[in-house]
Design a protein around this motif. Sequence first.
Motif, PDB file in Angstrom:
ATOM      1  N   SER A 101     -50.146  15.211   0.019  1.00  0.00           N
ATOM      2  CA  SER A 101     -49.332  14.701   1.126  1.00  0.00           C
ATOM      3  C   SER A 101     -50.195  13.784   1.983  1.00  0.00           C
ATOM      4  O   SER A 101     -51.385  13.601   1.720  1.00  0.00           O
ATOM      5  CB  SER A 101     -48.768  15.865   1.954  1.00  0.00           C
ATOM      6  OG  SER A 101     -49.714  16.316   2.899  1.00  0.00           O
ATOM      7  N   GLY A 102     -49.614  13.218   3.010  1.00  0.00           N
ATOM      8  CA  GLY A 102     -50.336  12.275   3.853  1.00  0.00           C
ATOM      9  C   GLY A 102     -51.618  12.833   4.455  1.00  0.00           C
ATOM     10  O   GLY A 102     -52.629  12.129   4.563  1.00  0.00           O
ATOM     11  N   THR A 103     -51.588  14.101   4.812  1.00  0.00           N
ATOM     12  CA  THR A 103     -52.753  14.727   5.437  1.00  0.00           C
ATOM     13  C   THR A 103     -53.977  14.683   4.504  1.00  0.00           C
ATOM     14  O   THR A 103     -55.116  14.533   4.961  1.00  0.00           O
ATOM     15  CB  THR A 103     -52.430  16.183   5.832  1.00  0.00           C
ATOM     16  OG1 THR A 103     -51.298  16.166   6.695  1.00  0.00           O
ATOM     17  CG2 THR A 103     -53.592  16.856   6.535  1.00  0.00           C
ATOM     18  N   TYR A 150     -50.290  14.928  15.377  1.00  0.00           N
ATOM     19  CA  TYR A 150     -50.997  14.260  14.290  1.00  0.00           C
ATOM     20  C   TYR A 150     -52.379  13.777  14.712  1.00  0.00           C
ATOM     21  O   TYR A 150     -53.321  13.809  13.924  1.00  0.00           O
ATOM     22  CB  TYR A 150     -50.134  13.150  13.686  1.00  0.00           C
ATOM     23  CG  TYR A 150     -48.928  13.750  13.007  1.00  0.00           C
ATOM     24  CD1 TYR A 150     -49.056  14.378  11.785  1.00  0.00           C
ATOM     25  CD2 TYR A 150     -47.680  13.764  13.633  1.00  0.00           C
ATOM     26  CE1 TYR A 150     -47.977  14.992  11.173  1.00  0.00           C
ATOM     27  CE2 TYR A 150     -46.587  14.371  13.034  1.00  0.00           C
ATOM     28  CZ  TYR A 150     -46.746  14.988  11.800  1.00  0.00           C
ATOM     29  OH  TYR A 150     -45.674  15.603  11.206  1.00  0.00           O
ATOM     30  N   ARG A 195     -54.376  16.783  14.554  1.00  0.00           N
ATOM     31  CA  ARG A 195     -54.729  17.119  13.169  1.00  0.00           C
ATOM     32  C   ARG A 195     -55.967  16.337  12.710  1.00  0.00           C
ATOM     33  O   ARG A 195     -56.818  16.882  11.999  1.00  0.00           O
ATOM     34  CB  ARG A 195     -53.551  16.847  12.230  1.00  0.00           C
ATOM     35  CG  ARG A 195     -53.768  17.402  10.834  1.00  0.00           C
ATOM     36  CD  ARG A 195     -52.556  17.248   9.953  1.00  0.00           C
ATOM     37  NE  ARG A 195     -51.410  18.009  10.424  1.00  0.00           N
ATOM     38  CZ  ARG A 195     -50.174  17.906   9.911  1.00  0.00           C
ATOM     39  NH1 ARG A 195     -49.947  17.094   8.902  1.00  0.00           N
ATOM     40  NH2 ARG A 195     -49.191  18.627  10.390  1.00  0.00           N
ATOM     41  N   VAL A 249     -53.625   7.638  15.943  1.00  0.00           N
ATOM     42  CA  VAL A 249     -52.347   7.556  15.239  1.00  0.00           C
ATOM     43  C   VAL A 249     -51.556   6.384  15.806  1.00  0.00           C
ATOM     44  O   VAL A 249     -51.527   6.196  17.019  1.00  0.00           O
ATOM     45  CB  VAL A 249     -51.563   8.875  15.443  1.00  0.00           C
ATOM     46  CG1 VAL A 249     -50.175   8.777  14.822  1.00  0.00           C
ATOM     47  CG2 VAL A 249     -52.332  10.052  14.871  1.00  0.00           C
ATOM     48  N   GLY A 260     -47.925   5.453  15.020  1.00  0.00           N
ATOM     49  CA  GLY A 260     -46.651   6.037  15.449  1.00  0.00           C
ATOM     50  C   GLY A 260     -46.824   7.541  15.526  1.00  0.00           C
ATOM     51  O   GLY A 260     -46.943   8.203  14.509  1.00  0.00           O
ATOM     52  N   THR A 286     -45.526  10.687  15.454  1.00  0.00           N
ATOM     53  CA  THR A 286     -44.243  11.226  15.019  1.00  0.00           C
ATOM     54  C   THR A 286     -43.830  12.463  15.824  1.00  0.00           C
ATOM     55  O   THR A 286     -42.655  12.821  15.869  1.00  0.00           O
ATOM     56  CB  THR A 286     -44.337  11.571  13.509  1.00  0.00           C
ATOM     57  OG1 THR A 286     -45.107  10.542  12.867  1.00  0.00           O
ATOM     58  CG2 THR A 286     -42.993  11.637  12.864  1.00  0.00           C
ATOM     59  N   ASP A 309     -54.197   6.110  11.540  1.00  0.00           N
ATOM     60  CA  ASP A 309     -53.163   6.874  10.848  1.00  0.00           C
ATOM     61  C   ASP A 309     -51.845   6.146  11.131  1.00  0.00           C
ATOM     62  O   ASP A 309     -51.274   6.290  12.208  1.00  0.00           O
ATOM     63  CB  ASP A 309     -53.141   8.322  11.369  1.00  0.00           C
ATOM     64  CG  ASP A 309     -51.934   9.112  10.860  1.00  0.00           C
ATOM     65  OD1 ASP A 309     -51.019   8.511  10.275  1.00  0.00           O
ATOM     66  OD2 ASP A 309     -51.910  10.345  11.073  1.00  0.00           O
ATOM     67  N   MET A 360     -49.264   6.508   9.217  1.00  0.00           N
ATOM     68  CA  MET A 360     -48.439   7.226   8.244  1.00  0.00           C
ATOM     69  C   MET A 360     -46.963   6.901   8.414  1.00  0.00           C
ATOM     70  O   MET A 360     -46.298   6.520   7.460  1.00  0.00           O
ATOM     71  CB  MET A 360     -48.645   8.734   8.451  1.00  0.00           C
ATOM     72  CG  MET A 360     -48.323   9.574   7.269  1.00  0.00           C
ATOM     73  SD  MET A 360     -49.506   9.363   5.943  1.00  0.00           S
ATOM     74  CE  MET A 360     -50.985  10.070   6.641  1.00  0.00           C
ATOM     75  N   SER A 361     -46.466   7.091   9.631  1.00  0.00           N
ATOM     76  CA  SER A 361     -45.018   6.970   9.816  1.00  0.00           C
ATOM     77  C   SER A 361     -44.604   5.570  10.256  1.00  0.00           C
ATOM     78  O   SER A 361     -43.430   5.311  10.462  1.00  0.00           O
ATOM     79  CB  SER A 361     -44.528   8.010  10.832  1.00  0.00           C
ATOM     80  OG  SER A 361     -45.055   7.730  12.108  1.00  0.00           O
ATOM     81  N   LYS A 412     -42.801   7.875   3.479  1.00  0.00           N
ATOM     82  CA  LYS A 412     -42.391   7.452   4.825  1.00  0.00           C
ATOM     83  C   LYS A 412     -41.682   6.100   4.700  1.00  0.00           C
ATOM     84  O   LYS A 412     -40.755   5.994   3.920  1.00  0.00           O
ATOM     85  CB  LYS A 412     -43.603   7.445   5.749  1.00  0.00           C
ATOM     86  CG  LYS A 412     -44.311   8.811   5.795  1.00  0.00           C
ATOM     87  CD  LYS A 412     -44.083   9.595   7.062  1.00  0.00           C
ATOM     88  CE  LYS A 412     -44.640  11.002   6.932  1.00  0.00           C
ATOM     89  NZ  LYS A 412     -44.916  11.641   8.195  1.00  0.00           N
TER      90      LYS A 412
HETATM   91  C1  LIG Z   1     -46.121  12.537   8.237  1.00  0.00           C
HETATM   92  C2  LIG Z   1     -47.338  12.259   9.008  1.00  0.00           C
HETATM   93  C3  LIG Z   1     -48.614  12.662   8.556  1.00  0.00           C
HETATM   94  C4  LIG Z   1     -48.853  13.425   7.281  1.00  0.00           C
HETATM   95  O1  LIG Z   1     -48.104  14.544   7.147  1.00  0.00           O
HETATM   96  P1  LIG Z   1     -48.000  15.264   5.732  1.00  0.00           P
HETATM   97  O2  LIG Z   1     -47.076  16.408   6.012  1.00  0.00           O
HETATM   98  O3  LIG Z   1     -49.331  15.691   5.318  1.00  0.00           O
HETATM   99  O4  LIG Z   1     -47.418  14.259   4.772  1.00  0.00           O
HETATM  100  C5  LIG Z   1     -49.711  12.284   9.303  1.00  0.00           C
HETATM  101  N1  LIG Z   1     -49.592  11.566  10.415  1.00  0.00           N
HETATM  102  C6  LIG Z   1     -48.392  11.157  10.885  1.00  0.00           C
HETATM  103  C7  LIG Z   1     -48.335  10.342  12.119  1.00  0.00           C
HETATM  104  C8  LIG Z   1     -47.228  11.490  10.195  1.00  0.00           C
HETATM  105  O5  LIG Z   1     -46.038  11.085  10.666  1.00  0.00           O
END
Ligand SMILES: *Cc1c(COP(=O)(O)O)cnc(C)c1O
Length: 371
Positions: free
Chosen positions: A70-72, A97, A100, A144, A146, A148, A173, A175-176, A199
């Motif tokens: 996954s993205g993480t 995030y 994280r 980050v 966006g 989320t 990051d 990601m979104s 995403k």
């Molecule tokens: C979705 C997301 C992630 C990663 O999440 P996973 O559940 O590991 O896919 C990381 N950062 C942001 C800002 C996200 O929206």
Amino acid sequence: MTDLQLPDNPYLLLTPGPLSTTKRVKAAMLKDWCTWDKEYNQLVQGIRAKLTKLASTEPGRYTAVLMQGSGTFSVESVIGSVVPDGGRLLVLVNGAYGKRVAQIAEVLRIDTTVLDLGETGYAEPAEVEAALAADPAITHVAFVHGETTTGMLNPLSELAQAVKRSGRILIVDAMSSFGGVEIDMAELDIDFLISSSNKCIQGVPGFGFIVANRERLERCKGVARSLSLDLFDQWDTMERQDGKWRFTSPTHVVRAFDEALRELEEEGGIAARQRRYTRNHQTLVEGMERLGFRTLLPKAMQSPIITSFYYPESEKFSFEAFYQLMKQEGFVLYPGKITAASTFRIGHIGDVRPEDMERLLEAVERNRFWL
Ligand SMILES: *Cc1c(COP(=O)(O)O)cnc(C)c1O
């Protein structure tokens, strides 16, 4: 492709990933593909090239790596493979995030400074600049784009400038936001940008990807604190063996992603997709405000990705009941994730259009049991 006998979705996912994808994307997964076959590796190479073009106006300076998980996993891969022993990472945190990223650094025992802005605090570039000026030992900055957690769009360009003025390595990051909000890594001089398959490119979950400044990445050999998440090694293998993954790759998901990239092109690229998402967001917010809801964030901070709304001020409201009713109506909403206020979220990315937002609003209006 239109008469495929694929089942219809039971509901529309108004979540920030996994999100609603087209039948065409899902249909791409109906064949089994060999992971080491040349044709498959060429497909991977094509995806990598497209990603560098989507991420930057100078694709030659950038290179893309695909990473299982996954993205993480991709975030962890970058943090663990880019910040060397003796380096120090500054992490901006205004949501789960960002937190994280800091947590990953902590687990990996990377020397880290956290700039905690609060759950809905805005990242002021001046504050970042001051933090960097105060600590010359900081070598890398991560934040980050966006967030989320709330739907906040951090000021990427201003923050990037603040980081680059002081010569630090920048990890974003995105990601979104990547694929749904225009970003030019070359203009902003971003060194590492992270996103994932499920995403705004509108693929299905299974891998993440990193677009990196090629020169920067070349210097990361031997830095990684993990074997399977070694960004340099993953890149080196893909690069030298022409699209080969080190370990089993999510072949079906990669096929679907390739199809999703074609759809993005056909839609008119990221700018066109950003316009659609923005219309989704505007349609949603205007309608929800008409129905008595208020957004958590002021308009200037909101992203076209996902929007947080306060619970209605009524003792009769329960999110669980609202969620179930909306699900019966064909829409899956997303709970809130902040502690300071009772909120829920509605995502507007994926194969979702303003008409879907209108249908959602009608469904909300029909089900206002709290009035
Ligand atoms: C979705 C997301 C992630 C990663 O999440 P996973 O559940 O590991 O896919 C990381 N950062 C942001 C800002 C996200 O929206």
